[in-house]
Write a protein that holds these residues in place. Structure first.
Motif, mmCIF file in Angstrom:
data_model
loop_
_atom_site.group_PDB
_atom_site.id
_atom_site.type_symbol
_atom_site.label_atom_id
_atom_site.label_comp_id
_atom_site.label_asym_id
_atom_site.label_seq_id
_atom_site.Cartn_x
_atom_site.Cartn_y
_atom_site.Cartn_z
ATOM 1 N N MET A 69 3.021 -6.504 3.956
ATOM 2 C CA MET A 69 3.350 -6.103 2.585
ATOM 3 C C MET A 69 3.601 -7.338 1.715
ATOM 4 O O MET A 69 3.164 -7.400 0.556
ATOM 5 N N TRP A 98 10.645 -3.041 1.153
ATOM 6 C CA TRP A 98 9.858 -2.866 2.367
ATOM 7 C C TRP A 98 10.418 -3.642 3.548
ATOM 8 O O TRP A 98 10.348 -3.171 4.689
ATOM 9 N N SER A 331 4.475 7.660 -2.098
ATOM 10 C CA SER A 331 4.388 6.346 -1.459
ATOM 11 C C SER A 331 2.948 5.890 -1.276
ATOM 12 O O SER A 331 2.628 4.718 -1.463
ATOM 13 N N TRP A 332 2.058 6.818 -0.902
ATOM 14 C CA TRP A 332 0.683 6.422 -0.602
ATOM 15 C C TRP A 332 -0.075 6.018 -1.860
ATOM 16 O O TRP A 332 -0.781 5.007 -1.859
ATOM 17 N N LEU A 335 1.278 2.663 -2.945
ATOM 18 C CA LEU A 335 0.773 1.559 -2.129
ATOM 19 C C LEU A 335 -0.662 1.217 -2.489
ATOM 20 O O LEU A 335 -1.021 0.040 -2.591
ATOM 21 N N LYS A 339 -0.667 -2.386 -3.706
ATOM 22 C CA LYS A 339 -1.026 -3.255 -2.580
ATOM 23 C C LYS A 339 -2.377 -2.934 -1.958
ATOM 24 O O LYS A 339 -2.740 -3.532 -0.943
ATOM 25 N N GLY A 343 -2.155 -2.638 2.009
ATOM 26 C CA GLY A 343 -0.776 -2.155 1.999
ATOM 27 C C GLY A 343 -0.659 -0.739 2.523
ATOM 28 O O GLY A 343 0.322 -0.398 3.194
ATOM 29 N N ASN A 387 9.053 7.329 -3.242
ATOM 30 C CA ASN A 387 8.657 5.966 -2.914
ATOM 31 C C ASN A 387 9.648 5.424 -1.892
ATOM 32 O O ASN A 387 10.805 5.159 -2.228
ATOM 33 N N GLU A 389 9.955 2.601 -0.447
ATOM 34 C CA GLU A 389 10.422 1.239 -0.677
ATOM 35 C C GLU A 389 11.679 1.223 -1.525
ATOM 36 O O GLU A 389 12.653 0.542 -1.204
#
Length: 422
Positions: A69, A98, A331-332, A335, A339, A343, A387, A389
């Motif tokens: 990450m 993360w 979250s997906w 990411l 990222k 990520g 999320n 993170e």
């Protein structure tokens, strides 16, 4: 119940004093401090050669994934030309987000932390919630200001003032009804933490503390009015019942009966499920619309602009999504946007490995391994609505349990009887 080791004292104070840190507006800072203190304990014992740790494969994947990450952040910033200052700021954010996912799992898999200490500290938070409940409800009845104050600690920096604010209640703009977020930054996050505490209540050995934990957890879920939290609670209750009672031949006969029922009534069940899903979505139509728009924007910009390493930073969305950050609430999608596919894989691989590894250990019937699997499943379910993170500073007790479940030399802990009566 009392902590016996330095790591247990850190966990006991950090979790048990949740409301105290919340009143100071320091809860967002407490989680990262605890995580890095535990990491330094691990490093110190390795350097002093006092202990030899055996890291299970999934824990190593978590460490590598969260380090990846950071690589995504560096590459993304360089590709997008965001500058050194922004890179330093994002790296600090990684250390508070993360990185904590791996640090707490590492701590649980290596340090001398008893699961019952973590559970009892969580039950103390549940007790404090029940004691303070009249204050939060009374503030709404008396129509006091929704936010009591914002801590000066917000000057240190963070995602937003809501992470340092002491909120008494909030009103849903669509329905006008009150909802509470207590010590979390928003109401759905309270539902996430409450589900985590609900699982910890079944680790607690003392029946009185367990009842306190169950009552407080369910109340927090209802007060949050989070649709996902209620759905996850039902899933968790079903899994707890299944793992406790439907084992061996009973599970086989139950599966056969369920297959027969679905064969004759499958169409009706699917239609009912679809109707229920649409009803849940329409309960907060505005929220659903914003979430779907955020998802479309995140996917489109990821595919067309930065598919491999992502954009490097979170960006505010347009007026269509009420200026919410692109990729938030998922979250997906977050990411992929920030990222890229790298990520995405950095979270998917270790999370999938933990679920598979702990799933194969469920037959042993040990409460730590069972709880670790359910916490990993909880993470997976909430990746579709939160999320991870940004909430790592709150969900770290569950991360510790994932580490405890991975620890190969964990002492067997008998499963207490499943009693949900309060």
């Amino acid at each position: 119940m009392a902590p016996e080791t330095p790591e247990e004292r850190i966990v006991w104070c950090g979790l048990g004093w949740t409301y105290g840190f919340y009143a100071l507006g320091a809860l967002y800072l407490t989680g990262p401090i605890i995580g890095w203190l535990l990491f330094f304990l691990v490093v110190g014992r390795l350097l002093n050669a006092n202990e030899a740790f055996r890291l299970p494969g999934p824990v190593i994947l978590w460490l590598l994934g969260m380090l990846l990450m950071l690589v995504c952040i560096v590459v993304g910033h360089l590709q997008q030309g965001l500058g050194t200052g922004q890179l330093i700021k994002s790296s600090v954010g990684w250390a508070k987000g993360w990185a904590l996912m791996a640090l707490f799992i590492l701590a649980g898999s290596t340090l001398r932390i008893r699961p019952e200490v973590v559970a009892r500290a969580a039950m103390r938070v549940c007790l404090h919630t029940l004691v303070l409940l009249p204050v939060f409800v009374g503030a709404w009845l008396l129509r006091l200001p929704e936010t009591a104050y914002v801590s000066p600690l917000k000057a240190i920096g963070g995602p937003g003032p809501e992470f340092f604010a002491v909120s008494l209640y909030e009103l849903d703009p669509q329905s006008g009804l009150p909802r509470w977020r207590l010590f979390t930054p928003w109401a759905p996050a309270l539902g996430f933490v409450a589900n985590l505490f609900f699982l910890l209540a079944f680790v607690e050995q003392d029946q009185r503390w367990r009842r306190i934990g169950i009552c407080a957890s369910v109340l927090m879920i209802l007060m949050s009015q989070s649709r996902l939290a209620i759905l996850v609670l039902l899933v968790v209750i079903g899994l707890l019942f299944t793992l406790k009672y439907l084992r061996g031949p009973v599970l086989a006969f139950s599966a056969m009966a369920a297959s027969l029922v679905f064969a004759f009534a499958g169409g009706w069940l699917l239609e009912s499920a679809e109707t229920a899903y649409e009803s849940i979505k329409s309960a907060r139509a505005d929220s659903t619309r914003v979430r779907e728009a955020l998802a479309r924007i995140a996917l489109h910009r990821w595919q067309t602009e930065a598919p491999v390493w992502g954009h490097g930073v979170v960006e505010r969305g347009p007026h269509l999504v009420e200026y919410m950050p692109i990729g938030s609430h998922h979250s997906w999608y977050g990411l992929l946007f920030v990222k890229g596919i790298v990520g995405f894989a950095a979270l998917a691989i270790p999370l999938g490995a933990s679920l598979v590894f702990l799933g194969f250990k469920l037959h042993r019937g040990l409460i730590v391994e069972r709880a670790g699997f359910l916490f990993a499943l909880l993470l997976l379910l909430y990746t579709f609505g939160e999320n991870l993170e940004i909430l790592a500073y709150l969900i770290w007790p569950g991360l510790i349990f994932i580490g405890l479940a991975h620890r190969s030399n964990a002492a067997p802990v008998p499963v207490p009887p499943l009693e949900t009566s309060a």
